[in-house]
Design an enzyme around this catalytic site. Structure first.
Site, mmCIF file in Angstrom:
data_model
loop_
_atom_site.group_PDB
_atom_site.id
_atom_site.type_symbol
_atom_site.label_atom_id
_atom_site.label_comp_id
_atom_site.label_asym_id
_atom_site.label_seq_id
_atom_site.Cartn_x
_atom_site.Cartn_y
_atom_site.Cartn_z
ATOM 1 N N ASP A 163 -68.731 67.146 33.546
ATOM 2 C CA ASP A 163 -69.651 66.047 33.898
ATOM 3 C C ASP A 163 -71.043 66.622 34.181
ATOM 4 O O ASP A 163 -71.207 67.833 34.258
ATOM 5 C CB ASP A 163 -69.139 65.317 35.151
ATOM 6 C CG ASP A 163 -68.984 66.276 36.325
ATOM 7 O OD1 ASP A 163 -67.917 66.911 36.415
ATOM 8 O OD2 ASP A 163 -69.937 66.451 37.111
ATOM 9 N N ASP A 213 -72.685 66.050 37.058
ATOM 10 C CA ASP A 213 -72.891 65.823 38.483
ATOM 11 C C ASP A 213 -73.680 64.518 38.637
ATOM 12 O O ASP A 213 -73.444 63.589 37.867
ATOM 13 C CB ASP A 213 -73.562 67.041 39.140
ATOM 14 C CG ASP A 213 -73.281 67.092 40.639
ATOM 15 O OD1 ASP A 213 -72.107 66.927 41.024
ATOM 16 O OD2 ASP A 213 -74.213 67.279 41.418
HETATM 17 N N1 LIG Z 1 -69.736 67.476 39.716
HETATM 18 C C1 LIG Z 1 -68.851 68.258 40.309
HETATM 19 N N2 LIG Z 1 -69.077 68.723 41.559
HETATM 20 C C2 LIG Z 1 -68.159 69.540 42.148
HETATM 21 N N3 LIG Z 1 -67.017 69.898 41.602
HETATM 22 C C3 LIG Z 1 -66.747 69.463 40.377
HETATM 23 N N4 LIG Z 1 -65.705 69.664 39.568
HETATM 24 C C4 LIG Z 1 -65.915 68.991 38.435
HETATM 25 N N5 LIG Z 1 -67.108 68.342 38.470
HETATM 26 C C5 LIG Z 1 -67.649 68.623 39.673
#
Ligand SMILES: Nc1ncnc2[nH]cnc12
Ligand SMILES: CSC[C@H]1O[C@H](OP(=O)(O)O)[C@H](O)[C@@H]1O
Length: 288
Positions: free
Chosen positions: A208, A210
């Site tokens: 992703d 974030d």
């Molecule tokens: N955006 C994110 N922040 C922290 N841990 C994660 N693991 C997968 N995506 C994450």
């Protein structure tokens, strides 16, 4: 002789294709590891696989028994750990589905036991280069051979969690701290691997963007899990490709990972705590 340890993160709870595969319970003076450890060989390469959260995803990032996990790997004779983690990305070009070979960390975790040493046996190892560059080069070759889009370097922000970052935090990590990826589990794992003199590498499997990305909105666990499952297939393909690239025999690590404890212990022999020394039997046998 190389023995490869694989630590699997979210979405990667087992690997296939091992010969003589056996889930082994490993006792550690640092508590129970996250789960039993799957041992066997892959194309003649001895391998030990541990699901970091346990099968069924039992452990939260802050309750993972990191010391027991790393001590258990050392007890099994593991020389190199490839640690696989689902991560958010702070870079447009590090897209979901890509893998990033982490070379640096910023540790914002809080209160997790982060060392095997302490009162009665004090040690200070170098962490300037927490990842093993030799292991990273080999894993990069294997990942490309498996057809995975791979970035050779990246700075990992280790957050405490379990909640994801606020928008302000996400921008801080990306813009001010200059981080590339974010996750909740590579610290203190990387610190502990250095203390036990095992070559170590985190592979960030991007799931992703974030919460900083204007076109992607906030991070959602549903989306993450969808990508994590697709990434897990890629991770398994990478593991299958590794034996062809990892030499079976090994001399000393050219980056010194396997000698991290040389000159690191400060406590005078007569002032050392026998109970702590007993718990360090696997970890520091080479220097104690
Ligand atoms: N955006 C994110 N922040 C922290 N841990 C994660 N693991 C997968 N995506 C994450
Ligand atoms: C599934 S999203 C959050 C969760 O995923 C990552 O775990 P891991 O590094 O073990 O793959 C992240 O660090 C969080 O623990």
């Amino acid at each position: 002789m190389t023995k490869l340890g694989i630590i699997g993160g979210s979405g990667l709870y087992q690997i296939d294709g091992l010969e003589d595969a056996e889930w082994q319970s490993v006792d550690s003076p640092w508590g129970a590891p996250s789960d039993d450890i799957l041992t066997g060989t892959l194309d003649g390469l001895p391998l030990a696989f541990l699901p970091r959260h346990g099968r069924g995803h039992v452990h939260a990032p802050d309750t993972i028994p990191f010391r027991a996990n790393i001590d258990a790997m050392k007890r099994l004779g593991v020389t190199d750990i490839v640690s696989i983690s689902a991560c958010g990305s702070f870079r447009e070009e590090m897209a979901p589905g890509d893998f990033v070979l982490v070379d640096q960390y910023i540790d914002r975790t809080k209160g997790r036991p982060a060392s095997f040493f302490g009162t009665g046996c004090v040690a200070h190892v170098s962490l300037a280069h927490p990842a093993c560059a030799r292991l990273s080069a080999v894993v990069g070759q294997a990942a490309r051979a498996a057809g995975i889009t791979t970035h050779d370097t990246g700075t990992y922000l280790a957050m405490e969690g379990p909640q994801f970052s606020s928008l302000a935090e996400s921008r801080l990590y990306r813009e001010t701290l200059g981080c590339d990826v974010i996750g909740m589990t590579a610290m203190p794992e990387a610190r502990l691997a250095r203390e036990v003199e095992i070559c170590y590498l985190t592979i960030a499997m991007i799931t992703d963007y974030d919460s900083w990305h204007p076109d992607h909105g906030t991070v959602s666990i549903t989306d993450i899990l969808k990508t994590a499952h697709a990434n897990a297939d890629k991770a398994r393909a990478l593991v299958k490709a590794l034996p062809a690239h990892l030499p079976r025999g090994r001399g000393p690590c050219e980056y010194g990972c396997d000698r991290a404890l040389d000159h690191a212990i400060l406590t005078a022999p007569e002032a050392r705590d026998p109970d702590l020394l007993a718990r360090l039997d696997a970890i520091a046998a080479r220097v104690l």
